[in-house]
Design a protein around this motif. Sequence first.
Motif, mmCIF file in Angstrom:
data_model
loop_
_atom_site.group_PDB
_atom_site.id
_atom_site.type_symbol
_atom_site.label_atom_id
_atom_site.label_comp_id
_atom_site.label_asym_id
_atom_site.label_seq_id
_atom_site.Cartn_x
_atom_site.Cartn_y
_atom_site.Cartn_z
ATOM 1 N N VAL A 256 -1.878 0.875 6.040
ATOM 2 C CA VAL A 256 -1.388 2.093 5.383
ATOM 3 C C VAL A 256 -0.228 1.858 4.426
ATOM 4 C CG1 VAL A 256 -2.204 3.707 7.087
ATOM 5 C CG2 VAL A 256 0.039 2.657 7.380
ATOM 6 N N ARG A 257 0.640 0.901 4.699
ATOM 7 C CA ARG A 257 1.825 0.604 3.882
ATOM 8 C C ARG A 257 2.895 1.697 3.952
ATOM 9 N NH1 ARG A 257 2.360 -3.019 0.834
ATOM 10 N NH2 ARG A 257 3.137 -1.881 -0.973
ATOM 11 N N GLY A 258 4.131 1.268 3.636
ATOM 12 C CA GLY A 258 5.284 2.133 3.911
ATOM 13 C C GLY A 258 5.708 3.088 2.819
ATOM 14 N N LEU A 259 4.885 3.294 1.817
ATOM 15 C CA LEU A 259 5.273 4.205 0.750
ATOM 16 C C LEU A 259 4.262 5.337 0.688
ATOM 17 C CD1 LEU A 259 5.698 1.006 -0.173
ATOM 18 C CD2 LEU A 259 6.931 2.116 -2.010
ATOM 19 N N ASP A 260 4.751 6.520 0.351
ATOM 20 C CA ASP A 260 3.898 7.707 0.443
ATOM 21 C C ASP A 260 2.903 7.874 -0.695
ATOM 22 O OD1 ASP A 260 4.746 8.624 2.813
ATOM 23 O OD2 ASP A 260 6.026 10.234 2.024
ATOM 24 N N TYR A 261 3.126 7.166 -1.804
ATOM 25 C CA TYR A 261 2.374 7.550 -2.990
ATOM 26 C C TYR A 261 0.961 6.987 -3.106
ATOM 27 C CZ TYR A 261 4.896 3.357 -4.759
ATOM 28 O OH TYR A 261 5.457 2.129 -4.937
ATOM 29 N N TYR A 262 0.543 6.178 -2.147
ATOM 30 C CA TYR A 262 -0.762 5.539 -2.322
ATOM 31 C C TYR A 262 -1.952 6.464 -2.079
ATOM 32 C CZ TYR A 262 1.641 1.160 -2.915
ATOM 33 O OH TYR A 262 2.452 0.172 -3.394
ATOM 34 N N THR A 263 -3.001 6.263 -2.872
ATOM 35 C CA THR A 263 -4.284 6.948 -2.694
ATOM 36 C C THR A 263 -5.376 5.890 -2.859
ATOM 37 O OG1 THR A 263 -4.271 7.425 -5.065
ATOM 38 C CG2 THR A 263 -3.602 9.218 -3.605
ATOM 39 N N ARG A 264 -6.498 6.134 -2.283
ATOM 40 C CA ARG A 264 -7.642 5.201 -2.422
ATOM 41 C C ARG A 264 -7.246 3.742 -2.144
ATOM 42 N NH1 ARG A 264 -11.602 7.666 -7.165
ATOM 43 N NH2 ARG A 264 -12.305 9.384 -5.853
ATOM 44 N N THR A 265 -7.505 2.854 -3.102
ATOM 45 C CA THR A 265 -7.313 1.412 -2.861
ATOM 46 C C THR A 265 -5.896 1.065 -2.394
ATOM 47 O OG1 THR A 265 -8.777 1.131 -4.748
ATOM 48 C CG2 THR A 265 -7.693 -0.856 -3.890
ATOM 49 N N THR A 266 -5.800 0.369 -1.277
ATOM 50 C CA THR A 266 -4.523 -0.141 -0.772
ATOM 51 C C THR A 266 -4.761 -1.571 -0.334
ATOM 52 O OG1 THR A 266 -4.563 1.931 0.414
ATOM 53 C CG2 THR A 266 -2.592 0.631 0.634
ATOM 54 N N PHE A 267 -3.827 -2.440 -0.618
ATOM 55 C CA PHE A 267 -4.044 -3.831 -0.209
ATOM 56 C C PHE A 267 -2.719 -4.501 0.079
ATOM 57 C CE2 PHE A 267 -4.204 -3.268 -4.792
ATOM 58 C CZ PHE A 267 -3.186 -4.095 -5.229
ATOM 59 N N GLU A 268 -2.818 -5.548 0.845
ATOM 60 C CA GLU A 268 -1.632 -6.310 1.163
ATOM 61 C C GLU A 268 -2.023 -7.781 1.201
ATOM 62 O OE1 GLU A 268 1.651 -4.230 3.259
ATOM 63 O OE2 GLU A 268 0.924 -5.458 4.902
ATOM 64 N N PHE A 269 -1.122 -8.632 0.738
ATOM 65 C CA PHE A 269 -1.307 -10.078 0.841
ATOM 66 C C PHE A 269 -0.428 -10.548 1.983
ATOM 67 C CE2 PHE A 269 -2.424 -8.926 -3.398
ATOM 68 C CZ PHE A 269 -3.466 -9.772 -3.737
ATOM 69 N N VAL A 270 -1.033 -11.154 2.981
ATOM 70 C CA VAL A 270 -0.232 -11.659 4.097
ATOM 71 C C VAL A 270 -0.384 -13.172 4.188
ATOM 72 C CG1 VAL A 270 -0.330 -9.532 5.467
ATOM 73 C CG2 VAL A 270 -2.094 -11.266 5.770
ATOM 74 N N HIS A 271 0.698 -13.796 4.645
ATOM 75 C CA HIS A 271 0.669 -15.250 4.800
ATOM 76 C C HIS A 271 0.897 -15.584 6.268
ATOM 77 C CE1 HIS A 271 1.626 -19.494 4.452
ATOM 78 N NE2 HIS A 271 0.997 -19.446 3.298
ATOM 79 N N ASP A 272 0.024 -16.427 6.816
ATOM 80 C CA ASP A 272 0.062 -16.656 8.257
ATOM 81 C C ASP A 272 1.158 -17.616 8.706
ATOM 82 O OD1 ASP A 272 -1.953 -14.846 8.840
ATOM 83 O OD2 ASP A 272 -3.507 -16.295 8.270
ATOM 84 N N GLY A 273 1.858 -18.233 7.754
ATOM 85 C CA GLY A 273 2.923 -19.156 8.145
ATOM 86 C C GLY A 273 4.299 -18.524 8.191
ATOM 87 N N LEU A 274 4.368 -17.196 8.073
ATOM 88 C CA LEU A 274 5.682 -16.561 7.899
ATOM 89 C C LEU A 274 6.211 -15.788 9.097
ATOM 90 C CD1 LEU A 274 5.631 -15.266 4.210
ATOM 91 C CD2 LEU A 274 6.517 -17.384 5.139
ATOM 92 N N GLY A 275 5.490 -15.796 10.219
ATOM 93 C CA GLY A 275 5.994 -15.047 11.365
ATOM 94 C C GLY A 275 5.903 -13.552 11.133
ATOM 95 N N SER A 276 6.941 -12.811 11.586
ATOM 96 C CA SER A 276 6.814 -11.351 11.584
ATOM 97 C C SER A 276 6.874 -10.747 10.179
ATOM 98 C CB SER A 276 7.887 -10.730 12.469
ATOM 99 O OG SER A 276 9.163 -10.995 11.924
#
Length: 420
Positions: A256-276
């Motif tokens: 969902v992400r932490g900002l209110d303005y998103y509609t439709r497409t939402t995406f996040e890039f995560v890296h598995d070597g970074l912990g939390s």
Amino acid sequence: MSTFKAPKGTYDLIPPDSAKYLAVREAIAAPLRNSGYGYIETPGFESVELFARGVGESTDIVTKEMYAFETKGGDRLALRPEGTASVLRAALEANLHKAGNLPVKLWYSGSYYRYERPQKGRYRHFSQVGAEAIGAEDPALDAELIILADQAYRSLGLREFRILLNSLGDQECRPVYRAALQDFLRGLDLDEETLRRADINPLRVLDDKRDDVQKQLVGAPLLRDYLCDACKAYHEEVRELITAAGVSFEDDAKLVRGLDYYTRTTFEFVHDGLGSQSAVGGGGRYDGLSEMIGGPALPSVGWALGVDRTVLALEAEGVTLQLPAATSVFAVPLGDEARRVLFGVVSELRRNGVAADFSYGAKGLKGAMKNANRSGARYTVVAGERDLAEGVVQLKDMESGEQVAVGVNEIVAELESRLS
Ligand code: AMP
């Protein structure tokens, strides 16, 4: 050390590490410049109200993390916590959307400020490179941005990142889902603050990082099952375009992400070597934001990639960037006459585009050669009185250790030909 330290949650970029940050910014910007995005720079602070309306009254960013202050003139301002609201504000103010060339594609790079609890990868001052494509509803635009971010990370040599993708629906289908989710959340055993959040912005509860909350969320209704036909078709098209480009992603129905303005497409890039603090970048479509800040309807999409976390990700993967040496030639004069001659040589090299440096301060040969070594220069030029009397300088190849005498008048041309 002075009496002062960098403020809590901040750090300084210092050579040689600072070169990595420049390289990361450049690597993220390059695919954007190559895809029709123009550079935009906005002030480091804006009216508090812009972020309150643009990012969302009930978001953590606005309620807890904003550096807000009143100026001596009585204006309520805040250091920018993110880039999108400012960029859209600037584009509207400059009437870029009326020039008849939509989408308006912009990229930016700069400092952002959030009063967060500092930890590794989470700072109070951090750096982002972002891109916004304003004024077009086209799944190819959403796909373009995801593909360009993927390209940026790959060009840096990153491999262990994943792309999480979701659709948040639109004005038509999200309210129906929102109500269903609220019903579900009211039946759970949640603390008061979370229940309040469920009232104001129930989608954000899905993003709660606590285990006991996540356990209770297992059977929660998913937006995926509530998308209207238009949103479903739009999302399917985005997925197909990204797949066709050879970019792999994971569907994440809870993103969902932490900002209110998103509609439709939402995406996040995560890296598995970074912990939390694993999100290295994120973005999505924000079709309603322009109207929320008083503009016309301008469906738009964008992302912001975190420079600090991208550098941490490079370190986690053990990637060393191929950074060009800062200095190619280092000049070591022995005596006053040699100083004048070699200073002239260094100035001429620099004028001709060769990275050159000089041994400053009264130093002996040993100290000066140590500086030459540290500079990383491929060549050192040494000259003393006896050399100059013969009309030569000594050219030392720092890699092979080999040294030859070269005429004073030929040294610039000789270095240029060796370095080309
Ligand atoms: P957001 O606007 O929260 O989606 O942030 C976009 C990206 O900026 C994140 O994925 C992070 O890489 C980076 N970022 C956000 N907040 C911070 C922070 N406090 N410290 C370092 N990087 C951050």
